[in-house]
Design a protein around this motif. Structure first.
Motif, mmCIF file in Angstrom:
data_model
loop_
_atom_site.group_PDB
_atom_site.id
_atom_site.type_symbol
_atom_site.label_atom_id
_atom_site.label_comp_id
_atom_site.label_asym_id
_atom_site.label_seq_id
_atom_site.Cartn_x
_atom_site.Cartn_y
_atom_site.Cartn_z
ATOM 1 N N THR A 84 -0.286 5.481 1.069
ATOM 2 C CA THR A 84 -1.486 6.273 1.640
ATOM 3 C C THR A 84 -1.524 7.529 1.368
ATOM 4 O OG1 THR A 84 -1.227 4.652 3.658
ATOM 5 C CG2 THR A 84 -2.144 6.849 3.919
ATOM 6 N N SER A 139 0.103 2.973 -6.046
ATOM 7 C CA SER A 139 -1.112 2.908 -5.548
ATOM 8 C C SER A 139 -1.504 2.310 -4.352
ATOM 9 C CB SER A 139 -2.494 2.001 -6.680
ATOM 10 O OG SER A 139 -1.764 0.696 -6.569
ATOM 11 N N SER A 140 -0.644 1.880 -3.759
ATOM 12 C CA SER A 140 -0.819 1.094 -2.554
ATOM 13 C C SER A 140 -0.127 2.384 -1.350
ATOM 14 C CB SER A 140 0.297 -0.023 -2.147
ATOM 15 O OG SER A 140 -0.464 -1.189 -2.872
ATOM 16 N N ASP A 183 0.077 1.997 10.407
ATOM 17 C CA ASP A 183 -1.247 2.337 10.416
ATOM 18 C C ASP A 183 -1.568 3.977 10.159
ATOM 19 O OD1 ASP A 183 -2.409 0.032 10.132
ATOM 20 O OD2 ASP A 183 -2.494 -0.215 12.492
ATOM 21 N N CYS A 232 2.272 -4.662 -2.838
ATOM 22 C CA CYS A 232 1.588 -5.931 -2.382
ATOM 23 C C CYS A 232 2.477 -7.190 -3.013
ATOM 24 C CB CYS A 232 -0.061 -5.819 -3.191
ATOM 25 S SG CYS A 232 -1.045 -4.765 -2.546
ATOM 26 N N ARG A 266 -9.835 4.648 8.872
ATOM 27 C CA ARG A 266 -8.666 4.048 8.334
ATOM 28 C C ARG A 266 -8.357 4.728 6.913
ATOM 29 N NH1 ARG A 266 -4.758 0.088 8.556
ATOM 30 N NH2 ARG A 266 -5.653 -0.869 10.538
ATOM 31 N N ARG A 267 -7.140 5.186 6.771
ATOM 32 C CA ARG A 267 -6.467 5.663 5.540
ATOM 33 C C ARG A 267 -5.444 4.742 4.899
ATOM 34 N NH1 ARG A 267 -10.843 7.903 3.660
ATOM 35 N NH2 ARG A 267 -11.377 9.922 4.180
ATOM 36 N N SER A 268 -4.712 4.025 5.726
ATOM 37 C CA SER A 268 -3.683 3.168 5.266
ATOM 38 C C SER A 268 -4.324 1.726 4.677
ATOM 39 C CB SER A 268 -2.709 2.813 6.479
ATOM 40 O OG SER A 268 -3.278 2.422 7.625
ATOM 41 N N HIS A 269 -3.625 1.127 3.924
ATOM 42 C CA HIS A 269 -3.950 -0.395 3.710
ATOM 43 C C HIS A 269 -3.659 -1.303 4.625
ATOM 44 C CE1 HIS A 269 -4.381 1.161 -0.632
ATOM 45 N NE2 HIS A 269 -3.375 2.054 -0.033
ATOM 46 N N SER A 270 -4.791 -2.075 5.088
ATOM 47 C CA SER A 270 -4.754 -2.953 6.342
ATOM 48 C C SER A 270 -4.035 -4.323 5.863
ATOM 49 C CB SER A 270 -5.810 -3.180 7.034
ATOM 50 O OG SER A 270 -6.012 -4.095 7.786
#
Length: 280
Positions: free
Chosen positions: A195, A192-193, A233, A20, A245-249
């Motif tokens: 998937t 932690s980011s 995605d 992030c 959704r499993r990825s971080h949007s």
């Protein structure tokens, strides 16, 4: 717009490795002088141009220049800067001048789409447009511990069940790399980011082999020889075709609700007029 260009580059790197972007980084960019921002923009663009040159995409970039422009900009100079950046990104992701014209006939401005995509205000439909590979695939077990040429620490193999976009076919294996994995010093890095995929489960993957190759080139590494792609995605597919959704949007707007809606979106996109993206 110079700020946006710097943040766009930070977003590109952050998404690729799963980190992030921190608030202090944004603040530093915002507080920089106009001259310093412009110098940073030019330096960043030159690095990205060097990466596409190493990948044999410089001519494609030159042909893209002048075929379109970013319309969502605050001034003429900002539009010029953003449009040059978008041309670099389009070339990096495998788009050609012919693609720009084909999408223009559908009232889609690829320069605006690329700009929104790297600003993090895109939609799931635009992510699929930017992707070169969209598949339904079954996850395998995480593989780690081997020396990699691309700098990633592990990978998840996916066996294609159905190809919705791109050159992959059923039973093909696609590798999705991860920054989580064992380090040379014996420690284990957990991001932690990243998937988390469950072996044996089925996923809708919106991927880019071109994005993977561009990121590796920017890092002065070499891509792996097996078909490897980074995810924009990732959705877990339920038995009834609904998507979770499993990825971080980092997107604006809602997610697709099921596979049928995804197939409809993809059917409305023109076919690439250039080399099939992600075909190697």
């Amino acid at each position: 717009m110079e700020n946006s260009e710097m943040l766009r580059a930070l977003l590109f790197t952050a998404l690729a490795v799963g980190f992030c972007v921190s608030t202090p980084t944004f603040a530093q960019a915002k507080n920089a002088t106009s001259e310093a921002r412009q110098q940073a923009v030019e330096k960043n663009q030159q690095k990205r141009l060097q990466a596409i040159t190493r990948r044999g995409r410089l001519t494609t970039y030159e042909q893209l220049l002048g075929t379109g422009k970013v319309r969502i900009a605050s001034s003429a100079s900002a539009s010029e800067t953003a449009s040059r950046s978008a041309a670099i990104d389009l070339a990096a992701l495998g788009f050609t001048a012919a693609d720009v014209q084909a999408y223009k006939k559908r009232n889609i401005n690829l320069f605006d789409v690329a700009h929104r995509f790297f600003e993090g205000v895109t939609s799931s439909s635009e992510a699929m447009l930017m992707a070169d590979t969209v598949v339904i695939a079954t996850a395998g077990e995480v593989r780690a511990g081997r020396s990699r040429s691309d700098g990633f620490l592990s990978e998840v193999p996916f066996t294609v069940v159905k190809s919705l976009k791109g050159s992959r076919a059923p039973s093909d294996v696609i590798l999705v790399p991860s920054n989580s994995g064992p380090l040379p010093n014996g420690n284990y890095r957990t991001n932690s980011s990243d998937t988390n995929f469950t072996a044996g489960k089925k996923y809708l993957l919106v991927l880019s082999k071109n994005w993977y190759e561009q990121f590796v080139a920017l890092s002065d590494k070499r891509p792996e020889s097996h078909f490897t792609a980074l995810p924009y995605d990732a959705y877990e597919v339920a038995d009834n075709g609904t998507l979770l959704r499993r990825s971080h949007s980092m997107q604006a707007g809602s997610d697709p609700k099921d596979l049928r809606s995804v197939e409809v979106d993809l059917s409305n996109l023109p076919q690439s007029k250039g080399k099939i993206r992600g075909a190697q």
